[in-house]
Design a protein around this motif. Sequence first.
Motif, short mmCIF file in Angstrom:
data_model
loop_
_atom_site.label_atom_id
_atom_site.label_comp_id
_atom_site.label_asym_id
_atom_site.label_seq_id
_atom_site.Cartn_x
_atom_site.Cartn_y
_atom_site.Cartn_z
N ARG A 259 0.84 -1.21 0.00
CA ARG A 259 0.00 0.00 0.00
C ARG A 259 0.87 1.26 0.00
O ARG A 259 0.48 2.28 -0.53
N GLU A 260 2.05 1.16 0.60
CA GLU A 260 2.96 2.32 0.63
C GLU A 260 3.51 2.67 -0.75
O GLU A 260 3.83 3.81 -1.02
N LEU B 12 1.87 1.73 -3.64
CA LEU B 12 0.82 1.46 -4.63
C LEU B 12 0.82 2.50 -5.77
O LEU B 12 0.71 2.16 -6.94
N ASP B 13 0.97 3.77 -5.41
CA ASP B 13 1.00 4.82 -6.45
C ASP B 13 2.19 4.62 -7.39
O ASP B 13 2.06 4.73 -8.61
N LEU B 14 3.34 4.30 -6.79
CA LEU B 14 4.54 4.08 -7.63
C LEU B 14 4.34 2.88 -8.54
O LEU B 14 4.77 2.88 -9.69
N VAL C 258 1.40 1.68 -9.80
CA VAL C 258 0.51 1.97 -10.94
C VAL C 258 1.13 3.00 -11.88
O VAL C 258 0.82 3.05 -13.07
N ASP C 259 2.04 3.82 -11.37
CA ASP C 259 2.70 4.81 -12.23
C ASP C 259 3.94 4.25 -12.93
O ASP C 259 4.59 4.96 -13.69
N GLU D 127 6.75 3.39 -11.55
CA GLU D 127 7.96 4.02 -11.03
C GLU D 127 8.76 3.10 -10.10
O GLU D 127 9.80 3.49 -9.58
N LEU E 104 -7.29 2.06 -8.11
CA LEU E 104 -6.40 3.23 -8.30
C LEU E 104 -6.12 3.41 -9.79
O LEU E 104 -6.13 4.52 -10.31
#
Lengths: 187, 207
Positions: free
Chosen positions: B8-9, B11-13, B15-16, B18, B44
């Motif tokens: 979860r920490e 998760l943005d990276l 899907v991006d 990165e 997301l």
Amino acid sequence: MFLGQTLRAKHFERDALPHLPAVYRTARQLVGVESADDLVQETFLRAWKYFETFDPTTNCRAWLFRILRNVWIGRWRKSRMELPLVDTGGEQIEPYYDWEGEFLREELSADVERALAELPPDYRLAILLADVEDCTYEEIARIMECPIGTVMSRLNRGRRMLAKLIRAHGDAKPSSNQPREFVRRKP
Amino acid sequence: MMDCKNLREVLDLYVDGELSPEATVQAEAHLAECQACRRAADRLQGLRHAVKTAVSQYQPAPQLASRVRKSTVSPWHRRPAWALAVATAALLIVAFAVSAAQLRGAVANTLEAAAFHLDDSRSVVMEGLLLCRDCQLKKEYGYHAMCPLKGHHGTLQAKDGKIWNILDGDASEDLIHNSALLGRTVRIHGRCFRRASSIEVDSYEVL
């Protein structure tokens, strides 16, 4: 001199002008449809003026977005309409956000736009650059003149805020599945 | 191995795109086993797509593209100052030349009109060059002269350049129809009709 100007125009046409649609759609989300054209025009005028400073081995689109942001901030400073987000540092990533509910692209466009407009401007720009323009974190950091960590926290917090706003707008709408019996009929 | 908290920490990276290749492998291994995290990643990703769809629907108006082009790469805009100065000077010269020609024409017409009223037919002695009228008109204005078929038609070009028609008469027969006299300077005694730019010949002498 003419030759230099012609070559400069040729390069500008090749490197900068193809990004007009990307600059426009971002500008539109930043200042709204009424002012988007002016912001785009001013961005390209400034880009043309300083085109000598552009390094052709780098990404022209990111360079244009950086100019767009500067023009936009400059305008804000003049008009004092909207406060840009002030980084306080130490913004934490929220790990356990509850990602419930589906985001149906086709149905949600109006809600997404409305929610985007309500986000703090720097969250909005980070999301636009990452999600619409597929910029890397490094590019976003250069465009927004901030550390990569700040980009990460803006995206993390911005997306969660955006999701909450979309849901709030969706919940506020009357459901289309509501029964019609409550409609009072004329006797 | 990544657990839910770790995933979860980042998760943005994830899907991006990165995350490093190693971290991506670990994230995917966790997602393959954890339905809740997989749902979170999907949603997301769904939000990301929803934003893209909502924003990408707008295109700039063709007028904006044309305005931007005009204010940047359009040739008139990017001409250096001296080139604009040269262009302006050239434009002024042309404007002056045109207006000077018009001015000259207007003055000539005015003088001609004044002469019409002031000067009635009168006796004159006029000197000039005998030329073929039609050949002269051909030379000066591109007139389709019929001289090869019908013969030349003598006319008098005065010293000021004005061309006078020679009116038919007994005394003027040779001046009009004798090609041998063309190119000769003649002195004509007669009457001048200014309005008709014509001379009636009483007598003449070849000089």
